[in-house]
Enzyme design. Sequence first.
Site, PDB file in Angstrom:
ATOM      1  N   HIS A   1       1.039  -1.467   0.051  1.00  0.00           N
ATOM      2  CA  HIS A   1       0.170   0.241   0.084  1.00  0.00           C
ATOM      3  C   HIS A   1       0.576   1.053  -0.056  1.00  0.00           C
ATOM      4  CE1 HIS A   1      -4.060   1.284  -0.380  1.00  0.00           C
ATOM      5  NE2 HIS A   1      -4.460   1.234   1.075  1.00  0.00           N
TER       6      HIS A   1
ATOM      7  N   PHE B   1      -3.668   8.586   7.857  1.00  0.00           N
ATOM      8  CA  PHE B   1      -3.313   7.095   7.336  1.00  0.00           C
ATOM      9  C   PHE B   1      -4.230   7.559   6.146  1.00  0.00           C
ATOM     10  CE2 PHE B   1      -2.455   5.432  12.026  1.00  0.00           C
ATOM     11  CZ  PHE B   1      -1.965   4.469  11.781  1.00  0.00           C
TER      12      PHE B   1
END
Length: 196
Positions: A23, A69
Amino acid sequence: MSQQIKLLVGLANPGPEYAKTRHNAGAWVVEELARVHNITLKNEAKFYGLTGRIVMNGQELRLLIPTTFMNLSGKAIAALAKFYQIQPEEIMVAHDELDLPPGIAKFKKGGGHGGHNGLRDTISKLGNNKEFYRLRIGIGHPGHKDKVAGFVLGKAPASEQSLLDATVDESVRCLDILIKDGLSKAQNRLHTFKAE
């Protein structure tokens, strides 16, 4: 024709436990560009991320890796873009791409988020403007949507990681072409590349 890109963002999750996960492939592009240009990214609280500044082909380019995040990436991007008066059309967002295999990367302008939470938040925080550029780093797909979360937060095996590393290196070279000669020339080169 040169391309006005003023901000390159590498999408990521913060912290050492995520640094090498699939990711974070977008952040690897920014890290490599910083390394090539011999600069250290600095944490800037007001931009919610690691930032830097380089000059490519006589053009100033700001670098950003959000330390929010992934699903809050847009907060960092919007804060920096607003401060430096950078338009969405002058932003390039590098991100991991499930729909491309490892060893492949593609440039794209505009489009949806394709289920990517970092892109989804970026579009939202840029006032639903989707016209920013994307650098899609292929990470492959686990085969079933229920496996995606574990897959993107996992680390690639060494054989796959070497393909990802080679793709990041080529993407950085092609970014240079994009800024100097425009999107189509950069696409012509990057889209024929396949890491072996």
